[in-house]
Write a protein that holds these residues in place. Structure first.
Motif, mmCIF file in Angstrom:
data_model
loop_
_atom_site.group_PDB
_atom_site.id
_atom_site.type_symbol
_atom_site.label_atom_id
_atom_site.label_comp_id
_atom_site.label_asym_id
_atom_site.label_seq_id
_atom_site.Cartn_x
_atom_site.Cartn_y
_atom_site.Cartn_z
ATOM 1 N N ILE A 50 46.474 70.895 51.740
ATOM 2 C CA ILE A 50 47.055 71.563 50.574
ATOM 3 C C ILE A 50 45.931 71.699 49.565
ATOM 4 N N ARG A 51 45.695 72.926 49.100
ATOM 5 C CA ARG A 51 44.631 73.126 48.126
ATOM 6 C C ARG A 51 45.046 74.183 47.110
ATOM 7 N N LYS A 52 44.400 74.149 45.986
ATOM 8 C CA LYS A 52 44.678 75.097 44.916
ATOM 9 C C LYS A 52 43.628 76.197 44.977
ATOM 10 N N TRP A 82 49.034 77.711 45.142
ATOM 11 C CA TRP A 82 48.731 76.594 46.029
ATOM 12 C C TRP A 82 48.930 77.057 47.469
ATOM 13 N N ASN A 134 51.993 79.966 51.116
ATOM 14 C CA ASN A 134 51.626 80.059 49.701
ATOM 15 C C ASN A 134 52.806 79.615 48.842
ATOM 16 N N ASP A 142 53.508 76.048 43.001
ATOM 17 C CA ASP A 142 53.100 74.737 42.499
ATOM 18 C C ASP A 142 52.883 73.772 43.663
ATOM 19 N N TYR A 143 52.285 72.638 43.329
ATOM 20 C CA TYR A 143 51.927 71.647 44.340
ATOM 21 C C TYR A 143 53.169 71.086 45.030
ATOM 22 N N ALA A 203 54.347 73.371 47.760
ATOM 23 C CA ALA A 203 53.409 73.332 48.884
ATOM 24 C C ALA A 203 53.614 72.062 49.702
#
Length: 105
Positions: free
Chosen positions: A5-7, A13, A25, A28-29, A32
């Motif tokens: 998981i990455r921004k 995210w 996609n 927000d985290y 994700a």
């Protein structure tokens, strides 16, 4: 680890599973993370390692079978040449009965 998981930007995210080639996609985290947990519970993610290993096993078995068939075919090639009919004999049995050309019975 295959789950990432990455921004990538503001309110963007990305969840990735490199093993299954799944990408999701979200804004927000937390979403994700939910997508990751949902994907981990799917049948696709659970069976992917087994399917990959069976594919490798199937390729090896196919190669082994091809080698076996080639070795058997090469062993019987001289015998097939000996047992082949003469090139001037007809394949039709009715022509073999014609005494004028083939001698008949």
């Amino acid at each position: 680890m295959t789950l990432i998981i990455r921004k990538e930007g503001k309110a963007h995210w990305v969840f990735e599973c490199r093993r299954c080639h799944v990408r999701g996609n979200s804004q927000d985290y937390f979403r994700a993370l939910e997508h990751q947990q949902w994907h981990e519970r799917t049948l696709e993610h659970a069976t992917k390692p087994m399917a990959d290993s069976l594919g490798i096993f199937a390729e090896a078995l196919t190669e082994l079978a091809e080698r076996f068939v080639d070795s058997v075919a090469s062993a019987f090639k001289p015998l097939a040449d000996v047992l082949a009919p003469a090139p001037n004999r007809p394949h039709d049995p009715t022509l073999l009965r014609d005494r004028r050309k083939w001698g008949g019975r």
